[in-house]
Design an enzyme around this catalytic site. Sequence first.
Site, short mmCIF file in Angstrom:
data_model
loop_
_atom_site.label_atom_id
_atom_site.label_comp_id
_atom_site.label_asym_id
_atom_site.label_seq_id
_atom_site.Cartn_x
_atom_site.Cartn_y
_atom_site.Cartn_z
N ARG A 1 -73.17 3.60 33.23
CA ARG A 1 -73.77 2.75 33.13
C ARG A 1 -74.58 3.15 31.95
O ARG A 1 -75.22 3.97 30.69
CB ARG A 1 -75.16 3.04 34.22
N GLU B 1 -79.46 -4.35 31.45
CA GLU B 1 -78.16 -4.72 31.75
C GLU B 1 -78.06 -5.73 30.38
O GLU B 1 -76.16 -5.99 30.17
CB GLU B 1 -77.63 -4.58 33.03
N HIS C 1 -70.13 -6.06 30.84
CA HIS C 1 -69.64 -5.56 32.00
C HIS C 1 -68.13 -6.00 32.88
O HIS C 1 -68.92 -6.24 33.88
CB HIS C 1 -71.38 -5.24 33.16
#
Length: 339
Positions: free
Chosen positions: A250, A278, A297
């Site tokens: 993360r 993100e 991601h």
Amino acid sequence: MHPTTDNRPTVLLAMGPGVDGRLLTDAHRARLAALADTDPRLVAHDLTGPDPRVAAALAGAEILLTCWGAPPLTTEVLDRAPRLRAVVHAAGSVKHHVTDACWERGLRVTSAAAANALPVAEYTLAAILFAGKRVLRSAQRYGELRTDHAWLEESTTWGNYRRTVGIVGASRIGRRVVDLLRPFDVEILLYDPYVDVPPPGVELVGLDELCARSTVVSVHAPQLPATYRMIGAAQLAAMPDGATVINTARGSLVDETALLPHLVSGRLHAILDVTDPELPPPDSPLYTLPNVLLTPHVAGSLGNELHRMADQALDEVARYGRGEPFAEEVRASDLTRSA
């Protein structure tokens, strides 16, 4: 006894719009229909809405088969599901939808985190090996030069022979990365405060020592208050010149504000599949720095890798139907130190 006459459990699918189309093939739906009393085409995106088909299926469901985007299983939802006994999650973390109310009612929970760990570990292995060979930078230089070049002279510090790789977190993914690294001639260091005895051939060290000794530091710890920016200014400053930071966990685990000066100066390299936030802002240097590989991601399951998670979830439904324990059961206590 199961509530159905043929003893197959009743199952309702609950996940985000469009997720089932990527997760389940026609063969998966056929297998689910054989394993359970269900409509494999009925997928609930909202468990408290007015759709009478969803309301009826939820009232009779013994298992919820969930995936990404599943609605939270609140007290209100559970009140509408008096027969519910288990949640089978065809993805990794269950923290986004399994609430305290689920544990209070004694629901059994299982997840496909083990299946999702495999592609992340494979991505990480490739990242480690490519980092050692400086594949990103050499490809960029080759495109810039487009002519003969003294590559052997430029590459005197490259290579993976007897490199030291630091693994931060003995999670499913971290342990899998260790296993994948075994055929290679590298030294493996591990930091995890919950591990007393490391895997064979792995040296257990403190985080600061791991960062100071490793030419590659790969982060595999869960996102918890205790792990927020665990790779911070002190750890980054301790890393050797030319070291690479890999983050597939993360974004919040790495202090990117502290990392960025090391990247801009070229002292460190980074392979980042996750960032904080993100989605980096459009003007972020991470998009263009030559020593940074930034991916959106994608290390976790995607494409046909989602079918592996579906396979594992259906295996768990089959075990439930046979009255067997789940192979990958999740307990409330696990969530205090896992994703």
